[in-house]
Design a protein around this motif. Structure first.
Motif, short mmCIF file in Angstrom:
data_model
loop_
_atom_site.label_atom_id
_atom_site.label_comp_id
_atom_site.label_asym_id
_atom_site.label_seq_id
_atom_site.Cartn_x
_atom_site.Cartn_y
_atom_site.Cartn_z
N PRO A 1 0.81 -1.24 0.00
CA PRO A 1 0.00 0.00 0.00
C PRO A 1 0.83 1.27 0.00
O PRO A 1 0.38 2.31 -0.49
N GLY A 2 2.04 1.23 0.54
CA GLY A 2 2.87 2.42 0.60
C GLY A 2 3.24 2.96 -0.78
O GLY A 2 3.62 4.14 -0.91
N LEU A 3 3.12 2.14 -1.80
CA LEU A 3 3.45 2.58 -3.16
C LEU A 3 2.39 3.53 -3.73
O LEU A 3 2.60 4.10 -4.80
N ALA A 4 1.27 3.68 -3.02
CA ALA A 4 0.21 4.57 -3.51
C ALA A 4 0.69 6.00 -3.63
O ALA A 4 0.20 6.77 -4.46
N TYR A 5 1.62 6.41 -2.80
CA TYR A 5 2.14 7.78 -2.87
C TYR A 5 3.66 7.80 -3.07
O TYR A 5 4.32 8.79 -2.78
N ALA A 6 4.22 6.67 -3.52
CA ALA A 6 5.65 6.63 -3.83
C ALA A 6 5.89 7.20 -5.22
O ALA A 6 4.99 7.25 -6.06
N ARG A 7 7.11 7.66 -5.45
CA ARG A 7 7.48 8.27 -6.73
C ARG A 7 8.58 7.45 -7.40
O ARG A 7 9.44 6.88 -6.72
N ASP A 8 8.55 7.43 -8.72
CA ASP A 8 9.62 6.75 -9.44
C ASP A 8 10.81 7.69 -9.60
O ASP A 8 10.85 8.78 -9.03
N GLU A 9 11.77 7.28 -10.41
CA GLU A 9 12.99 8.07 -10.55
C GLU A 9 12.74 9.43 -11.21
O GLU A 9 13.57 10.33 -11.13
N HIS A 10 11.60 9.59 -11.84
CA HIS A 10 11.24 10.86 -12.48
C HIS A 10 10.18 11.60 -11.68
O HIS A 10 9.48 12.47 -12.22
N GLN A 11 10.01 11.24 -10.41
CA GLN A 11 9.08 11.90 -9.48
C GLN A 11 7.62 11.70 -9.85
O GLN A 11 6.75 12.47 -9.45
N CYS B 1 1.03 18.33 -2.02
CA CYS B 1 2.32 18.02 -2.65
C CYS B 1 2.18 16.81 -3.56
O CYS B 1 2.76 16.78 -4.65
N GLN B 2 1.39 15.84 -3.13
CA GLN B 2 1.21 14.63 -3.93
C GLN B 2 0.56 14.92 -5.28
O GLN B 2 0.96 14.39 -6.30
N ILE B 3 -0.46 15.78 -5.25
CA ILE B 3 -1.19 16.04 -6.50
C ILE B 3 -0.64 17.22 -7.28
O ILE B 3 -1.10 17.51 -8.39
N GLY B 4 0.36 17.91 -6.69
CA GLY B 4 0.89 19.10 -7.36
C GLY B 4 2.27 18.95 -7.96
O GLY B 4 2.68 19.77 -8.77
N LYS B 5 3.00 17.90 -7.60
CA LYS B 5 4.35 17.72 -8.10
C LYS B 5 4.47 16.34 -8.72
O LYS B 5 3.90 15.37 -8.21
N PRO B 6 5.20 16.21 -9.84
CA PRO B 6 5.96 17.26 -10.55
C PRO B 6 5.09 18.19 -11.38
O PRO B 6 5.57 19.19 -11.87
N TRP B 7 3.82 17.85 -11.57
CA TRP B 7 2.90 18.77 -12.23
C TRP B 7 1.51 18.49 -11.66
O TRP B 7 1.23 17.40 -11.18
N PRO B 8 0.63 19.51 -11.67
CA PRO B 8 -0.70 19.35 -11.05
C PRO B 8 -1.57 18.38 -11.82
O PRO B 8 -2.00 18.66 -12.94
N LEU B 9 -1.82 17.23 -11.22
CA LEU B 9 -2.48 16.16 -11.97
C LEU B 9 -3.95 16.46 -12.28
O LEU B 9 -4.47 15.99 -13.29
N ILE B 10 -4.64 17.25 -11.42
CA ILE B 10 -6.06 17.48 -11.70
C ILE B 10 -6.25 18.31 -12.97
O ILE B 10 -7.19 18.12 -13.72
N PHE B 11 -5.34 19.24 -13.23
CA PHE B 11 -5.46 20.07 -14.42
C PHE B 11 -5.05 19.29 -15.67
O PHE B 11 -5.61 19.48 -16.75
N THR B 12 -4.10 18.38 -15.51
CA THR B 12 -3.74 17.50 -16.62
C THR B 12 -4.90 16.57 -16.95
O THR B 12 -5.21 16.32 -18.12
N ALA B 13 -5.55 16.05 -15.92
CA ALA B 13 -6.71 15.18 -16.14
C ALA B 13 -7.84 15.94 -16.82
O ALA B 13 -8.53 15.40 -17.70
#
Length: 562
Positions: free
Chosen positions: A209-219, A289-301
């Motif tokens: 479950p911890g991977l739900a907010y984990a980041r890959d090498e490109h954040q 921070c989760q939904i805003g970095k590296p780019w704001p996901l709600i606006f991309t969606a």
């Protein structure tokens, strides 16, 4: 995600995959088998033997290869191409399971992990092929093959995920789950989402479950990868790797295809729900921070039209409705800019909050209504509606629907405000105001008729009989109803000017009327000849071929007889 596999001239085998989503890494997987020049090892006899082995592995001819191995046992582990591939590389790339099964029984453990110049093992070739039987045959020698990294330090399971091989990924995950690191899992998770393999992604998340907010090498997080997806219910097949559906389903089974799409859609929703349920347990600053970095996901969606993601996110975290980007755009502003009507419809469900949205303006002072009036620039959205006429119709509908959905009030005409206790215009009793209202109404009605008429011409079937009467009449009506609103519009302008500036700029009334008349005069000067020609051609051309009333030989004139 675009993935491709190509076999050319029977000699070259290439597999490449490119990632083009913003903020996501770019990977290349390449498998090249070049038989034209085997690895030079001395005499020409050995080179010819390697060439024979190459052709045998490529065609799956085990009898030929076995004969060579019986005479030269050391060739079983030999590199037979200039790029350093063994016969196992070639046979795995060519998907010859029987050949591979016979060969791995003879090869040494060390030779099974030989890498070519690109850094890929034969097992990497098997993973890229997507043929599970190949992987199972090779895995019988030991699970280390699945954990031996290939080009750019990539695991075989990651290569299979990039190319969308669902069965291969599921099999390899079962075999290597305990050996994967968290870094491997989050990188794999993003690749699985990009390839629409949601069931395996959900398995990984439920186990970790911890991977739900984990980041890959490109954040990137899993949610960011999901935000990049377009409308998953309708485009899930289009985003799948080439040939995937042909392998999974009978090409004539539309029912099976619909069922698979429905299943994948449900899996995608389950994955989004599970991810977001884990993220909302965090504190507000961490969520931002989760939904805003590296780019704001709600606006991309919102830009991609990903309604499923936005619905789940807002349902569990309503504060997202008020989020704005650097242009002061909410998700509804972005939906209007990109013409995603399903997202705009969400505004009906937020009650009076939508009235707050109407006051949001960007740096240029544009509100939602201005954005709806902007010309759509995205080619992908323009091509949704075929034909310029229907595109124009859709754009007009967008403008009207935006007005209705926003319930825009307090828009004052230039003729003045309203009487507060009654709500009626202050200039209601003046003749100029009545002239303005009538002119405005005439302009509106006739311009609408003109638009509808020209649209009917544009969408006409253009049958031969239509050119004789129907189309010319429509053109005449269209031009006539185009003249009238231009004149009425100028009349409304003059009336409005008189009402507002009658007391202060009276001496400029005549020059302003003259200037206001120039567009009308100019338009008539440009089109009157076409208008007259159309009337003449339509209503007088029918008499061109009527018989002349005077006969060729008059009865009154009698020829003289000598």
């Amino acid at each position: 995600m675009a993935a491709a596999a190509e076999i050319t001239s029977g000699n070259n085998i290439n597999a490449a995959t490119d990632s083009v989503r913003p903020g996501q890494h770019h990977r290349n997987i390449e498998v090249v088998v070049a038989p034209q020049q085997p690895l030079p090892t001395g005499d020409g006899v050995e080179r010819r033997r390697h060439l024979q082995l190459y052709h045998a592995a490529l065609s799956g001819d085990w009898e030929t290869a076995e004969g060579i191995y019986e005479s030269f046992p050391g060739e079983v582990n030999a590199r037979i191409t200039k790029r350093g591939e063994t016969a196992l590389h070639i046979a795995a790339a060519a998907e010859h399971t029987h050949f591979v099964k016979q060969l791995v029984g003879k090869m040494s453990i060390e030779a099974l992990t030989y890498k070519n110049e690109a850094g890929n093992t034969a097992f990497c070739f098997a993973a890229i092929s997507g043929v599970e039987a190949l992987a199972k045959v090779m895995m019988e020698t030991g699970r280390d093959l699945a954990m031996t990294r290939g080009r750019e330090n990539l695991l075989p399971i990651y290569m299979a995920a990039l190319l969308g091989h669902r069965g291969m990924v599921s099999y390899l995950y079962d075999e290597t789950n305990e050996q994967l690191t968290d870094s491997d899992r989050i990188t794999l998770l993003v690749a699985l989402i990009n390839s629409d393999i949601y069931d395996v992604a959900l398995r990984i998340l439920k186990a970790h479950p911890g991977l739900a907010y984990a980041r890959d090498e490109h954040q990137l997080t899993a949610l960011h990868a999901l935000a990049q997806k377009s409308c998953m219910p309708s485009n899930v097949v289009d985003q799948s790797p080439p040939g995937f559906w042909n392998k999974c389903l009978d090409p004539f089974s539309g029912f099976k295809l619909a069922q698979m799409k429905k299943l994948m859609h449900k899996q995608a929703l389950d994955l989004i729900q599970y991810l977001w349920e884990q993220v909302v347990l965090l504190d507000d600053s961490t969520i931002s921070c989760q939904i805003g970095k590296p780019w704001p996901l709600i606006f991309t969606a919102a830009e991609r039209g990903n309604l499923d993601l936005l619905t789940i996110l807002i349902r569990l975290y309503p504060e997202l409705i008020f989020k704005v980007d650097q242009n002061t755009y909410s998700i509804f502003h972005i939906a209007i800019l990109n013409r995603h009507e399903d997202i705009l419809k969400m505004i009906y469900q937020i009650g009076s909050i939508k009235n707050v949205m109407t006051i949001y303006k960007d740096r240029e002072g544009n509100n939602m209504l201005h954005l709806a009036a902007k010309v759509l620039e995205s080619p992908s959205r323009l091509n949704v509606i075929p034909g310029a006429a229907l595109q124009l119709q859709r754009e007009l509908l967008w403008f009207e629907v935006t007005i209705l959905s926003l319930s825009i009030k307090k828009i004052h005409l230039i003729v003045g405000g309203n009487i507060q206790d009654k709500g009626t215009p202050v200039f209601l009793d003046k003749t100029a105001f009545k002239f303005f209202v009538i002119s405005d109404a005439i302009s509106l009605v006739t311009s609408a008729i003109s638009l509808i008429t020209f649209l009917s011409i544009r969408t006409s079937r253009y049958a031969e009989q239509n050119f004789l009467w129907s189309l010319p009449n429509r053109l005449i009506i269209g031009l006539t109803t185009l003249f009238i609103p231009i004149g009425a519009m100028m009349g409304a302008f003059v009336a409005a000017f008189y009402l507002v500036f009658n007391d202060t700029l009276h001496q400029y009334s005549i020059p302003i009327v003259v200037v206001a008349s120039l567009p009308v005069i100019f338009f008539i000067w440009q089109h009157y000849r076409l208008f007259l020609d159309m009337i003449h051609s339509t209503y007088t051309s029918r008499s061109l071929f009527k018989p002349n009333k005077s006969p060729l030989f008059s009865k009154r004139v009698k020829p003289k007889v000598s």
